[in-house]
Design an enzyme around this catalytic site. Structure first.
Site, PDB file in Angstrom:
ATOM      1  N   ARG A  37       0.841  -1.204   0.000  1.00 51.32           N
ATOM      2  CA  ARG A  37       0.000   0.000   0.000  1.00 51.32           C
ATOM      3  C   ARG A  37       0.874   1.250   0.000  1.00 51.32           C
ATOM      4  O   ARG A  37       1.753   1.385   0.844  1.00 51.32           O
ATOM      5  CB  ARG A  37      -0.915   0.029   1.235  1.00 51.32           C
ATOM      6  CG  ARG A  37      -2.031  -1.028   1.225  1.00 51.32           C
ATOM      7  CD  ARG A  37      -3.101  -0.703   0.204  1.00 51.32           C
ATOM      8  NE  ARG A  37      -4.175  -1.678   0.169  1.00 51.32           N
ATOM      9  CZ  ARG A  37      -4.209  -2.724  -0.674  1.00 51.32           C
ATOM     10  NH1 ARG A  37      -3.221  -2.926  -1.532  1.00 51.32           N
ATOM     11  NH2 ARG A  37      -5.244  -3.547  -0.670  1.00 51.32           N
ATOM     12  N   GLU A  38       0.599   2.152  -0.945  1.00 53.42           N
ATOM     13  CA  GLU A  38       1.266   3.453  -0.989  1.00 53.42           C
ATOM     14  C   GLU A  38       0.409   4.444  -0.197  1.00 53.42           C
ATOM     15  O   GLU A  38      -0.775   4.608  -0.509  1.00 53.42           O
ATOM     16  CB  GLU A  38       1.415   3.909  -2.441  1.00 53.42           C
ATOM     17  CG  GLU A  38       2.297   2.961  -3.253  1.00 53.42           C
ATOM     18  CD  GLU A  38       2.147   3.082  -4.764  1.00 53.42           C
ATOM     19  OE1 GLU A  38       3.074   2.682  -5.477  1.00 53.42           O
ATOM     20  OE2 GLU A  38       1.094   3.570  -5.231  1.00 53.42           O
ATOM     21  N   ARG A  64      -4.158  25.800  -9.224  1.00 48.72           N
ATOM     22  CA  ARG A  64      -3.857  24.517  -8.595  1.00 48.72           C
ATOM     23  C   ARG A  64      -2.850  23.802  -9.466  1.00 48.72           C
ATOM     24  O   ARG A  64      -3.188  23.291 -10.537  1.00 48.72           O
ATOM     25  CB  ARG A  64      -5.139  23.697  -8.447  1.00 48.72           C
ATOM     26  CG  ARG A  64      -6.088  24.274  -7.419  1.00 48.72           C
ATOM     27  CD  ARG A  64      -5.409  24.469  -6.074  1.00 48.72           C
ATOM     28  NE  ARG A  64      -6.352  24.639  -4.965  1.00 48.72           N
ATOM     29  CZ  ARG A  64      -5.989  24.679  -3.697  1.00 48.72           C
ATOM     30  NH1 ARG A  64      -4.719  24.602  -3.351  1.00 48.72           N
ATOM     31  NH2 ARG A  64      -6.888  24.830  -2.749  1.00 48.72           N
ATOM     32  N   ALA A  76     -10.132  27.864   1.724  1.00 51.19           N
ATOM     33  CA  ALA A  76      -9.640  26.692   2.451  1.00 51.19           C
ATOM     34  C   ALA A  76      -8.143  26.794   2.634  1.00 51.19           C
ATOM     35  O   ALA A  76      -7.470  27.580   1.967  1.00 51.19           O
ATOM     36  CB  ALA A  76      -9.985  25.412   1.687  1.00 51.19           C
ATOM     37  N   GLU A  92      -8.403  31.505   7.330  1.00 50.34           N
ATOM     38  CA  GLU A  92      -8.278  31.347   5.883  1.00 50.34           C
ATOM     39  C   GLU A  92      -9.281  32.232   5.128  1.00 50.34           C
ATOM     40  O   GLU A  92      -8.959  32.815   4.096  1.00 50.34           O
ATOM     41  CB  GLU A  92      -8.469  29.875   5.481  1.00 50.34           C
ATOM     42  CG  GLU A  92      -7.331  28.956   5.907  1.00 50.34           C
ATOM     43  CD  GLU A  92      -6.027  29.179   5.121  1.00 50.34           C
ATOM     44  OE1 GLU A  92      -6.055  29.875   4.074  1.00 50.34           O
ATOM     45  OE2 GLU A  92      -4.977  28.698   5.567  1.00 50.34           O
ATOM     46  N   GLU A  96      -7.853  35.072   2.597  1.00 49.59           N
ATOM     47  CA  GLU A  96      -8.111  34.911   1.160  1.00 49.59           C
ATOM     48  C   GLU A  96      -9.166  35.871   0.622  1.00 49.59           C
ATOM     49  O   GLU A  96      -9.149  36.207  -0.564  1.00 49.59           O
ATOM     50  CB  GLU A  96      -8.532  33.453   0.870  1.00 49.59           C
ATOM     51  CG  GLU A  96      -7.421  32.448   1.188  1.00 49.59           C
ATOM     52  CD  GLU A  96      -7.774  31.026   0.761  1.00 49.59           C
ATOM     53  OE1 GLU A  96      -8.896  30.783   0.275  1.00 49.59           O
ATOM     54  OE2 GLU A  96      -6.902  30.149   0.938  1.00 49.59           O
ATOM     55  N   SER A 113      -9.589  11.248   0.256  1.00 47.66           N
ATOM     56  CA  SER A 113      -9.404  10.126  -0.677  1.00 47.66           C
ATOM     57  C   SER A 113      -8.769   8.968   0.087  1.00 47.66           C
ATOM     58  O   SER A 113      -7.553   8.740   0.029  1.00 47.66           O
ATOM     59  CB  SER A 113      -8.550  10.548  -1.881  1.00 47.66           C
ATOM     60  OG  SER A 113      -8.611   9.547  -2.892  1.00 47.66           O
ATOM     61  N   GLY A 115      -8.390   5.895   0.004  1.00 49.15           N
ATOM     62  CA  GLY A 115      -7.622   4.793  -0.552  1.00 49.15           C
ATOM     63  C   GLY A 115      -6.118   4.991  -0.485  1.00 49.15           C
ATOM     64  O   GLY A 115      -5.358   4.022  -0.410  1.00 49.15           O
ATOM     65  N   GLU A 119      -5.435  12.381   4.590  1.00 50.95           N
ATOM     66  CA  GLU A 119      -5.876  13.772   4.691  1.00 50.95           C
ATOM     67  C   GLU A 119      -7.331  13.851   5.156  1.00 50.95           C
ATOM     68  O   GLU A 119      -8.213  13.253   4.565  1.00 50.95           O
ATOM     69  CB  GLU A 119      -5.758  14.498   3.346  1.00 50.95           C
ATOM     70  CG  GLU A 119      -6.112  15.979   3.469  1.00 50.95           C
ATOM     71  CD  GLU A 119      -6.279  16.692   2.120  1.00 50.95           C
ATOM     72  OE1 GLU A 119      -6.155  17.918   2.095  1.00 50.95           O
ATOM     73  OE2 GLU A 119      -6.534  16.028   1.099  1.00 50.95           O
ATOM     74  N   GLU A 140      -0.036  33.203  -2.465  1.00 53.79           N
ATOM     75  CA  GLU A 140      -1.497  33.115  -2.632  1.00 53.79           C
ATOM     76  C   GLU A 140      -2.058  34.412  -3.204  1.00 53.79           C
ATOM     77  O   GLU A 140      -3.270  34.653  -3.145  1.00 53.79           O
ATOM     78  CB  GLU A 140      -2.171  32.812  -1.282  1.00 53.79           C
ATOM     79  CG  GLU A 140      -1.957  31.399  -0.791  1.00 53.79           C
ATOM     80  CD  GLU A 140      -2.927  30.999   0.326  1.00 53.79           C
ATOM     81  OE1 GLU A 140      -3.346  31.875   1.093  1.00 53.79           O
ATOM     82  OE2 GLU A 140      -3.252  29.802   0.394  1.00 53.79           O
TER      83      GLU A 140
END
Lengths: 183, 183
Positions: A37-38, A64, A76, A92, A96, A113, A115, A119, A140
Site C-alpha cells: 500500500r502506498e 492549482r 480553504a 483562511e 483569502e 481520498s 484509498g 488527509e 497566494e
C-alpha cells in the site's frame, strides 16, 4: 466469524516534505496474503462555506498546480500546528477574501481520498460575515474572490461546473442547511 | 490586467509506484517568486451510486490502510488502462457487491484534493440493478456489502456518520437526483 484484521509487516518512509510524507507499507490480511500500500500522509485541511446577507456564497478562484488550472473553490487551507480547526477556517476566510466570520459552526468532517491518503478535511459554515480587506499569504496573491448566489452555485453543481470535490460537497451541504434552495 | 501565469522551473520525480507518482516542482509566479509544490499524480478513480428497487443504496465496508480503519463507502475502484469510466463503474459494482447495473448514467466528475493531487473521480448512478454473486479481486476479500435505505443514508450524512468524502457527495447527489428524499 470472518476476521478482517490487517497487520503491518513493513513501513518504509520514501519521502518527507513540507505538506506530505510518502510511505510504502506491506500489510498482511487475515488469509496471510501480503499486500503493498502506498500511503500519503497529509496535513489536515479546513474550509468554510461563507454566506453574505444576500445569500451569496464567497468563493475563490486560484491556481492549482497539480491540474495546471485555476479552480473555483470555497476558501480553504492547511491546519497550522495545534491550531483549532474553527480558528483556521476563520483565518483562511479572512486571509483569502477579507471577510470576517463572527460566528462559525461545523458542517462536516471527512477523508478526501481514503484509498491512498489520511488527509482529513474539516468543513465549517458561517452566515454572519463582515467585509474587509484580504491579506494573502506569500504565493497566494493570485486568489480572486467570486461572490456567487447560493442558488446559482447549486445549479453549477447540477451542470457539472464545480470540479473541486470539497466545494461540490460544501455547496450541497450549505443548500441542505439553509433550506431555502430547492435541490 | 493582473497576470496569473505560472511557469514550471523544475520538476523532480521522487517516486514512481503502482498507483501514484510523486513530483516536487518549482514554479514561478507572475511576480517572479519561486514556489515549491509537492504533487501526487494518481490513477483516476470511479464510483457508483447503485439503488435497488426498494430505494436502498448499495454500500460497502472495507479496510482503508491510510486510516487503519474500515470505512463505509460507495463501490469504487481505479480506472484500468484505457477503460471507459462507465464500464469501470459497472465492473467495480459487480466485483465488490455482485450487483449488475443494466443502465448507468454519469452524476459528476471532480478532483478529490486539488491542492496536492491530480486524482480525478468519476461518479455514476444506476437504479436498474440485478442481484448476483460478488467476485472480489485479490486483497479485496474483506469487503462487506451494506444495503442502506437512501433516506437513512441522508440522515447519516446529517449526523456526521459518513466519513468518506466521495460517499458523502454521492449520497447528497443521489438524493437530489431521485427527488424523493427531503434534504
Amino acid at each position: 466469524m470472518k476476521s478482517y484484521e490487517f497487520t503491518v509487516v513493513e513501513s518504509k518512509l520514501v519521502y518527507e516534505g513540507a505538506i506530505i510524507s510518502l510511505y510504502v507499507d506491506k500489510i498482511r490480511n487475515a488469509e496471510g496474503r501480503i499486500l503493498e500500500r502506498e500511503v500519503v500522509k497529509h496535513v489536515d485541511a479546513v474550509g468554510i462555506v461563507a454566506l453574505d446577507d444576500k445569500d451569496n456564497i464567497v468563493l475563490v478562484r486560484q491556481y492549482r498546480h497539480p491540474l495546471r488550472a485555476r479552480l473555483l473553490e470555497i476558501p480553504a487551507g492547511l491546519l497550522a500546528d495545534r491550531e483549532d480547526p474553527a480558528d483556521c477556517a476563520v483565518r483562511e476566510l479572512r486571509e483569502e477574501t477579507g471577510y470576517r466570520a463572527r460566528k462559525v459552526e461545523k458542517l462536516a468532517e471527512f477523508y478526501t481520498s481514503a484509498g491512498f491518503t489520511d488527509e482529513q478535511f474539516f468543513l465549517f459554515f458561517s452566515a454572519d460575515l463582515e467585509a474587509g480587506d484580504p491579506s494573502p499569504e506569500p504565493g497566494e496573491d493570485d486568489i480572486e474572490v467570486v461572490l456567487t448566489p447560493l442558488r446559482e452555485a447549486v445549479e453549477m453543481v447540477s451542470r457539472g461546473e464545480i470540479k473541486d470535490a470539497k466545494t461540490l460537497t460544501a455547496i450541497l451541504m450549505a443548500a441542505q442547511k439553509v433550506g431555502r434552495i430547492e435541490l
